[in-house]
Enzyme design. Structure first.
Site, PDB file in Angstrom:
ATOM      1  N   HIS A  83     -42.979   6.195  -8.518  1.00 25.86           N
ATOM      2  CA  HIS A  83     -41.610   6.710  -8.476  1.00 25.86           C
ATOM      3  C   HIS A  83     -40.680   5.750  -7.728  1.00 25.86           C
ATOM      4  O   HIS A  83     -41.126   4.976  -6.883  1.00 25.86           O
ATOM      5  CB  HIS A  83     -41.590   8.098  -7.835  1.00 25.86           C
ATOM      6  N   GLU A  85     -38.461   6.115  -5.409  1.00 32.17           N
ATOM      7  CA  GLU A  85     -38.370   6.257  -3.952  1.00 32.17           C
ATOM      8  C   GLU A  85     -39.579   5.609  -3.271  1.00 32.17           C
ATOM      9  O   GLU A  85     -39.440   4.903  -2.269  1.00 32.17           O
ATOM     10  CB  GLU A  85     -38.320   7.747  -3.557  1.00 32.17           C
ATOM     11  N   CYS A 109     -39.030  14.115  -5.961  1.00 34.24           N
ATOM     12  CA  CYS A 109     -40.081  15.112  -6.159  1.00 34.24           C
ATOM     13  C   CYS A 109     -40.805  15.362  -4.831  1.00 34.24           C
ATOM     14  O   CYS A 109     -40.526  14.698  -3.824  1.00 34.24           O
ATOM     15  CB  CYS A 109     -41.067  14.639  -7.222  1.00 34.24           C
TER      16      CYS A 109
HETATM   17  O1  LIG Z   1     -39.051  11.749  -7.461  1.00 33.76           O
HETATM   18  C1  LIG Z   1     -39.070  11.224  -8.600  1.00 33.76           C
HETATM   19  C2  LIG Z   1     -39.372  11.957  -9.729  1.00 33.76           C
HETATM   20  C3  LIG Z   1     -39.540  11.313 -10.908  1.00 33.76           C
HETATM   21  N1  LIG Z   1     -39.390   9.971 -10.991  1.00 33.76           N
HETATM   22  C4  LIG Z   1     -39.633   9.288 -12.263  1.00 33.76           C
HETATM   23  C5  LIG Z   1     -41.022   9.466 -12.820  1.00 33.76           C
HETATM   24  C6  LIG Z   1     -40.825   9.368 -14.292  1.00 33.76           C
HETATM   25  O2  LIG Z   1     -40.890   7.982 -14.663  1.00 33.76           O
HETATM   26  C7  LIG Z   1     -39.409   9.892 -14.504  1.00 33.76           C
HETATM   27  C8  LIG Z   1     -39.371  11.347 -14.935  1.00 33.76           C
HETATM   28  O3  LIG Z   1     -39.642  11.388 -16.301  1.00 33.76           O
HETATM   29  P1  LIG Z   1     -39.324  12.690 -17.171  1.00 33.76           P
HETATM   30  O4  LIG Z   1     -39.567  12.270 -18.578  1.00 33.76           O
HETATM   31  O5  LIG Z   1     -37.897  13.075 -16.929  1.00 33.76           O
HETATM   32  O6  LIG Z   1     -40.246  13.784 -16.708  1.00 33.76           O
HETATM   33  O7  LIG Z   1     -38.779   9.842 -13.231  1.00 33.76           O
HETATM   34  C9  LIG Z   1     -39.032   9.238  -9.891  1.00 33.76           C
HETATM   35  O8  LIG Z   1     -38.875   8.014  -9.954  1.00 33.76           O
HETATM   36  N2  LIG Z   1     -38.857   9.902  -8.730  1.00 33.76           N
HETATM   37 ZN   LIG Z   2     -41.235  11.298  -6.823  1.00 32.32          ZN
END
Ligand SMILES: O=c1ccn([C@H]2C[C@H](O)[C@@H](COP(=O)(O)O)O2)c(=O)[nH]1
Ligand SMILES: [Zn+2]
Length: 165
Positions: A83, A85, A109
């Protein structure tokens, strides 16, 4: 008689918030995720950029070889993607992130919230909150609040910047 010409400073410069969120938005453009591109920018108390990240595959895990599918149970991008972050935290090459703030294009998240808290980041400035109704984001908010991390919604100015690359 000589006349002094006074040059007034520019007044349409971008704010610190626009600058840091702009950097996060630009970083997100590096992401190969076809669905959601996320960017993060970590900033010190005195407005120095400490680190930047975006969501992508781990080092040496080719983003051509690992899947970007999201709905395939056996193999999907969620197994692999780092991710934004966490990438920003891990990309930092200095000492401590204690007391810094993180600008993110998407609310972090629960896993990113843990890393944010443990690294000493004290404020999250987020733009989008697409997944606010999920258990993960609810858990994230609970942890961040409990740990005393400020949660600040970015106030868009609707400023449009054109960059020719
Ligand atoms: O805290 C977060 C949450 C999600 N991400 C990234 C991980 C994935 O590559 C996308 C989410 O994909 P979706 O198709 O919208 O579920 O976002 C993040 O970097 N940080
Ligand atoms: Zn995350």
């Amino acid at each position: 008689m000589s006349r002094e010409v006074i040059m007034a400073k520019r007044s349409d410069y971008i704010s610190w918030d626009e600058y840091f969120m702009g950097v996060a938005i630009l970083a997100a453009q590096r992401s190969k995720d076809p669905n959601t591109q996320v960017g993060a920018c970590i900033v010190s108390n005195d407005n120095k950029i400490l680190s930047i990240g975006y969501n992508g595959m781990p080092l040496n895990c080719s983003d051509d070889d690992f899947t970007w599918e999201r709905d395939t149970a056996d193999d999907n991008k969620y197994f692999y993607t780092v991710h934004s972050e966490l990438n920003a935290i891990l990309n930092y090459r200095g000492g401590s992130l204690e007391g810094s703030k993180i600008y993110v294009t998407l609310f972090p998240c629960n896993e990113c919230a843990k890393a944010i808290i443990q690294s000493g980041i004290k404020a999250v400035i987020y733009r989008d909150d697409l997944y606010k109704d999920t258990k993960e984001v609810k858990a994230s908010k609970r942890m961040l609040k409990t740990a005393g991390v400020d949660i600040i919604e970015y106030q868009s100015t609707d400023r449009v910047l054109e960059i020719t690359l």
